[in-house]
Design a protein around this motif. Structure first.
Motif, PDB file in Angstrom:
ATOM      1  N   TYR A  82      40.486  32.557  33.842  1.00  0.00           N
ATOM      2  CA  TYR A  82      39.583  32.767  34.971  1.00  0.00           C
ATOM      3  C   TYR A  82      40.025  33.954  35.819  1.00  0.00           C
ATOM      4  O   TYR A  82      39.199  34.620  36.446  1.00  0.00           O
ATOM      5  CB  TYR A  82      39.497  31.494  35.811  1.00  0.00           C
ATOM      6  N   ALA A  86      37.570  36.947  36.746  1.00  0.00           N
ATOM      7  CA  ALA A  86      37.363  37.414  38.119  1.00  0.00           C
ATOM      8  C   ALA A  86      37.544  38.922  38.208  1.00  0.00           C
ATOM      9  O   ALA A  86      36.759  39.623  38.853  1.00  0.00           O
ATOM     10  CB  ALA A  86      38.344  36.706  39.054  1.00  0.00           C
ATOM     11  N   TRP A  95      39.548  43.463  43.992  1.00  0.00           N
ATOM     12  CA  TRP A  95      40.530  42.893  43.074  1.00  0.00           C
ATOM     13  C   TRP A  95      41.936  43.402  43.386  1.00  0.00           C
ATOM     14  O   TRP A  95      42.906  42.639  43.349  1.00  0.00           O
ATOM     15  CB  TRP A  95      40.174  43.207  41.628  1.00  0.00           C
ATOM     16  N   ALA A 157      34.544  38.019  47.339  1.00  0.00           N
ATOM     17  CA  ALA A 157      34.260  37.430  46.029  1.00  0.00           C
ATOM     18  C   ALA A 157      32.909  36.749  45.983  1.00  0.00           C
ATOM     19  O   ALA A 157      32.277  36.710  44.924  1.00  0.00           O
ATOM     20  CB  ALA A 157      35.354  36.419  45.670  1.00  0.00           C
TER      21      ALA A 157
END
Length: 259
Positions: A82, A86, A95, A157
Motif C-alpha cells: 500500500y 500511495a 509523497w 492525500a
C-alpha cells in the motif's frame, strides 16, 4: 441446469459491463487469450454465432474477466504494498513530505530497523477459547494496542483529510491523536470522529497555547500528547528538493478560511 447457467452468464455480463473494455484489452494479450472466442481476441469471426453460442461466449469472457480482476485486487497484501500504491497516486511533493525524514534521514532508517527487531511472543498449547486484544490506555478502552499517531496535512492525500482518518480509527475501535498541524480544524475532526480523540500539542507561546487548549477541551479531546523536541526543527531535505509548500494549518486560521 443449462438454463440456469445461461441466466447466470447474462447476469454476470451485465454486472461486469463497465469492466469489459478494460479487461478485454488486458486478457486478449495474456495467456488466457487462447481460451477466449475469436472476437474477444480482436480477430474476425468466420461465421455468425447463434444466441446459445453468444451466451456461452459471454459466460467464458465474464469468468476470465472476474478472475483477472480478483487477482489484481489480491496483489496488495502487505502494508509495504500500500505504501507503493500511495506513492504512485500522490503528488510527488506530497509523497516527499510524507515519506521523508530530516537531513540525511539517519533517524528514519534507524526507526525502521528498530521496528524490525520487535517480535511477537509465541504462545502454544494454551487455551484459545477466548482471545481478546482489547486494552486500556490512560483510562480509554480500545479494541487493540494500536493507535493512530499524530501526523500533519492529511488533506494532501484525500480531501476529507483528518476527518476521514478519525472516522477510520473509530471504525477500527481505536483512537486517533490529532496533530496541531492538521489541514482540518480540531473541531471538524471531533465532529467527524467515531471514536476517542487525543490532541498533539506544540508549545509555541503561552497565549496561543491557552486559547488552543480551551478549544481542545470544548471539542471533547480526552488527553494531550506534548511534543517536547520542537524548539529546533529538522530540515526535511527530500521535501525541500521536491518543491513542497506547507499547506494552511486549519487550527490557526478562521473557520471560514480553514476549509
Amino acid at each position: 441446469m443449462l438454463s440456469a447457467l445461461l441466466i447466470k452468464a447474462i447476469a454476470l455480463r451485465k454486472a461486469t459491463a463497465p469492466l469489459n473494455g478494460i479487461m478485454s484489452r488486458k486478457i486478449s494479450r495474456g495467456p488466457a487469450a487462447r481460451n477466449l472466442p475469436a472476437h474477444y481476441r480482436g480477430e474476425e469471426e468466420s461465421t455468425p454465432k447463434s444466441p446459445f453460442q453468444n451466451a456461452i461466449n459471454t459466460f467464458i469472457f465474464t469468468y476470465f474477466s472476474t478472475a483477472s480482476f480478483m487477482l489484481r485486487s489480491m496483489d496488495r497484501i502487505n502494508l509495504l504494498d500500500y505504501e507503493e500504491l500511495a506513492q504512485a497516486h500522490l503528488d510527488a511533493a506530497a509523497w516527499a513530505y510524507y515519506a521523508g525524514g530530516s537531513d540525511d534521514e539517519i533517524t528514519l532508517r534507524a526507526n525502521r530497523e528498530a521496528f524490525t527487531r520487535i517480535q511477537l511472543r509465541p504462545r502454544v498449547l494454551v487455551d484459545v477459547n477466548r482471545c481478546d486484544t482489547h486494552v486500556t490506555v490512560l483510562g480509554t478502552p480500545i479494541s487493540l494496542p494500536v493507535m493512530v499517531a499524530p501526523t500533519a496535512f492529511h488533506s494532501l492525500a484525500c480531501p476529507e483529510g483528518e476527518c476521514a482518518t478519525a472516522q477510520a480509527a473509530g471504525g477500527a475501535g481505536t483512537l486517533m491523536v490529532a496533530s496541531s498541524s492538521s489541514t482540518r480544524s480540531l473541531e471538524e475532526i471531533a465532529q467527524a470522529a467515531s471514536g476517542p480523540l487525543w490532541f498533539q500539542l506544540y508549545v509555541f507561546n503561552r497565549q496561543g497555547v491557552a486559547e488552543l487548549l480551551q478549544r481542545v477541551a470544548t471539542a471533547g479531546y480526552r488527553a494531550l500528547v506534548l511534543t517536547v523536541d520542537s524548539p529546533r526543527w529538522g530540515q526535511k531535505e527530500r521535501a525541500i528538493r521536491s518543491g513542497f509548500q506547507i499547506p494552511t494549518k486549519a487550527n490557526f486560521v478562521d473557520q471560514a478560511d480553514a476549509r
